[in-house]
Design an enzyme around this catalytic site. Structure first.
Site, short mmCIF file in Angstrom:
data_model
loop_
_atom_site.label_atom_id
_atom_site.label_comp_id
_atom_site.label_asym_id
_atom_site.label_seq_id
_atom_site.Cartn_x
_atom_site.Cartn_y
_atom_site.Cartn_z
N ALA A 90 0.82 -1.22 0.00
CA ALA A 90 0.00 0.00 0.00
C ALA A 90 0.86 1.27 0.00
O ALA A 90 0.44 2.30 -0.55
CB ALA A 90 -0.93 -0.01 1.21
N GLN A 197 -6.47 -0.92 5.42
CA GLN A 197 -7.12 -1.53 6.60
C GLN A 197 -8.57 -1.91 6.33
O GLN A 197 -9.24 -2.42 7.23
CB GLN A 197 -7.07 -0.55 7.79
CG GLN A 197 -5.68 -0.24 8.29
CD GLN A 197 -5.00 -1.42 8.98
OE1 GLN A 197 -5.64 -2.39 9.37
NE2 GLN A 197 -3.68 -1.34 9.11
N SER A 217 -3.20 -3.54 0.29
CA SER A 217 -2.03 -4.26 0.80
C SER A 217 -2.37 -5.73 1.02
O SER A 217 -3.46 -6.05 1.51
CB SER A 217 -1.60 -3.62 2.13
OG SER A 217 -0.56 -4.36 2.70
N GLY A 218 -1.44 -6.61 0.67
CA GLY A 218 -1.70 -8.06 0.81
C GLY A 218 -1.59 -8.57 2.23
O GLY A 218 -2.38 -9.40 2.67
N HIS A 219 -0.61 -8.01 2.99
CA HIS A 219 -0.32 -8.64 4.29
C HIS A 219 -1.30 -8.23 5.39
O HIS A 219 -1.19 -8.71 6.52
CB HIS A 219 1.13 -8.40 4.71
CG HIS A 219 1.47 -7.00 5.08
ND1 HIS A 219 1.57 -6.58 6.38
CD2 HIS A 219 1.76 -5.91 4.33
CE1 HIS A 219 1.92 -5.30 6.41
NE2 HIS A 219 2.04 -4.87 5.17
N THR A 257 9.69 -7.08 -13.16
CA THR A 257 9.02 -8.37 -13.29
C THR A 257 7.98 -8.56 -12.18
O THR A 257 8.32 -8.43 -11.00
CB THR A 257 10.06 -9.51 -13.24
OG1 THR A 257 11.03 -9.27 -14.26
CG2 THR A 257 9.40 -10.87 -13.45
N CYS A 342 4.67 1.65 12.03
CA CYS A 342 5.67 2.52 11.40
C CYS A 342 6.23 3.54 12.38
O CYS A 342 7.32 4.06 12.21
CB CYS A 342 5.07 3.29 10.24
SG CYS A 342 4.05 2.29 9.21
C1 LIG Z 1 -3.59 2.51 6.38
C2 LIG Z 1 -2.29 1.95 5.95
N1 LIG Z 1 -1.70 2.41 4.82
C3 LIG Z 1 -0.55 1.92 4.39
C4 LIG Z 1 0.11 0.92 5.06
C5 LIG Z 1 1.39 0.40 4.51
O1 LIG Z 1 1.12 -0.81 3.86
P1 LIG Z 1 2.29 -1.68 3.21
O2 LIG Z 1 3.00 -2.33 4.35
O3 LIG Z 1 1.58 -2.65 2.33
O4 LIG Z 1 3.16 -0.77 2.44
C6 LIG Z 1 -0.44 0.43 6.24
C7 LIG Z 1 0.24 -0.60 7.04
O5 LIG Z 1 1.11 -0.35 7.80
C8 LIG Z 1 -1.67 0.95 6.70
O6 LIG Z 1 -2.23 0.52 7.82
#
Ligand SMILES: Cc1ncc(COP(=O)(O)O)c(C=O)c1O
Length: 417
Positions: A90, A197, A217-219, A257, A342
């Protein structure tokens, strides 16, 4: 692909081994669903072709897997597969959306975003300010909601982009996507939403909400780390320029790729999320309520839930008179966080809670509890026991709490600087 009986058994065995017992940080990341892992494995072993190789079956097979995954992602948000651009996550998706859009517009535009956005948006906006882009950061109401009337007043003739979270990662507050999309449509503004989220956890229809771009985001949805996507609307077309230059993959928007196994993982996670959203939402909602109710039952009324209209699974609570970090130290056996992953290394109080008008003391006393589909009632009950014990114990040592118990009104006290 339907797993064979043997494979299904392996999945079941693996499933039992996921160490989720004390994991309460589902906003930071989620454990990979065993079915996701299973779907990815062949693309790390036998099907290793480059999905962009057009001259042999190794490439065709990989390409088919990538395109199937694109469709699975698109299906979850009512998009066309051609509107999905795979990225590393993301963060990259939001960078591509904001920088790509600003560059296409020669940095000659006004963007509206909010003070409670994820850093992926805030830092990108700060960067763009350095390039001459005008950015307005909409303040937040005390309950984490946005004042959309105020937002409307901020719109100028050169406002071309509004970027707002679908669900806040620290407090779980949902933003009204449909209403925001409607305003954007009326004013001919592109609406970008960071849905890291929200994607896969609640229904999102990009058409109904007039979303122009959406970060995924995948995770966060039991998929692998290192993969995500940007939805970029085709009709009416949202025009952006790429961040990367090279082979022109992903329709020229993301050279490099495409990692087949990761896209397959994201696709499977999206498919599972679509099929099981109702079941998971009910389970997570029940556990979130149980956690909150039981904490109040054990600790009392003087705990504060931050944010209103929140997506179940994210419960951000302030425990007045104690330090969140002290509480985390007492709860070392649990994976918990005082806010975003973060910013968890920072000792600064959460900028999201500050934006809600929360005092530094209260912000410092806050914990984010993250619940997911693998969390059980027993996990929640164990957590409640430990948290309430720790809070009561820390409060017993807090001079402030002593004063409150003796009836002192803390608001009348003059604190020295
Ligand atoms: C709202 C939001 N945006 C962006 C991110 C970043 O996502 P990614 O780890 O896939 O870059 C996160 C996760 O930390 C998130 O909660």
């Amino acid at each position: 692909m339907i797993p064979s009986t043997t494979k299904a058994n392996q999945i079941a065995t693996y499933d039992n081994k996921i160490p989720t017992k004390k994991y309460f940080d589902y906003q930071a990341t989620t454990p990979t669903d065993p079915r996701v892992l299973e779907s990815m494995l062949p693309y790390l072993t036998s099907i290793y072709g480059n999905p962009h190789s057009r001259s042999h079956s190794f490439g065709w097979e990989a390409e088919k897997a990538v395109e199937d995954a694109r469709k699975q992602v698109a299906d979850l948000i009512n998009a066309d597969p051609k509107e999905i651009v795979f990225t590393s996550g993301a963060t990259e998706a939001s960078n591509l959306a904001l920088k790509g859009f600003a560059e296409y517009n020669d940095y000659n535009l006004h963007i509206i975003t909010s003070q409670t956005e994820h850093k992926a948006t805030l830092e990108t906006c700060r960067y763009l300010e350095g390039k001459g882009v005008e950015v307005t950061y909409l303040p937040s109401n005390k309950d984490g909601s946005l004042d959309l009337k105020e937002m409307k007043k901020l719109i100028k003739p050169n406002t071309k982009l509004i970027s707002l979270l679908a669900v806040n990662n620290e407090i779980g507050v949902k933003h009204p996507l449909e209403e925001i999309g409607k305003i954007c449509k009326e004013k001919d503004i592109v609406f970008h939403t960071d849905a890291a989220q929200a994607f896969g956890k609640m229904p999102i229809d990009v058409k109904k909400c007039n979303i122009g771009m959406m970060s995924i985001s995948g995770h966060k949805i039991y998929g692998p780390k290192g993969i995500g996507a940007l939805y970029v609307r085709r009709r009416p077309k949202v025009r952006i320029l790429p961040l990367f230059h090279g082979g022109g993959q992903e329709k020229g928007l993301r050279s490099g790729t495409t990692p087949t196994f990761l896209t397959v993982g994201l696709g499977t996670a999206a498919k599972i999320a679509k099929n099981e959203m109702k079941k998971n939402s009910t389970h997570i909602e029940m556990l979130t309520k149980r956690l909150y109710d039981k904490l109040r039952e054990k600790i009392g009324d003087d705990i504060i839930k931050n944010g209103k209209d929140t997506l179940p699974g994210c419960l951000n609570i302030s425990f007045p008179y104690i330090e969140g970090e002290g509480l985390l130290m007492k709860l070392k056996n649990f994976a918990l966080s005082s806010g975003s992953a973060c910013t968890s290394a920072s000792l600064e109080p959460s900028y999201v809670l500050r934006a809600l008008g929360t005092t530094d003391d209260l912000a410092h006393s806050s914990i984010r509890f993250g619940i997911g589909k693998f969390t059980t009632k027993e996990d929640v009950d164990t957590l409640v026991e430990e948290v309430s014990k720790a809070v009561i114990n820390l409060r017993e040592m807090s001079p402030l709490y002593e004063m409150v118990k003796e009836g002192v009104d803390l608001s009348t006290i003059k604190w020295s600087a």
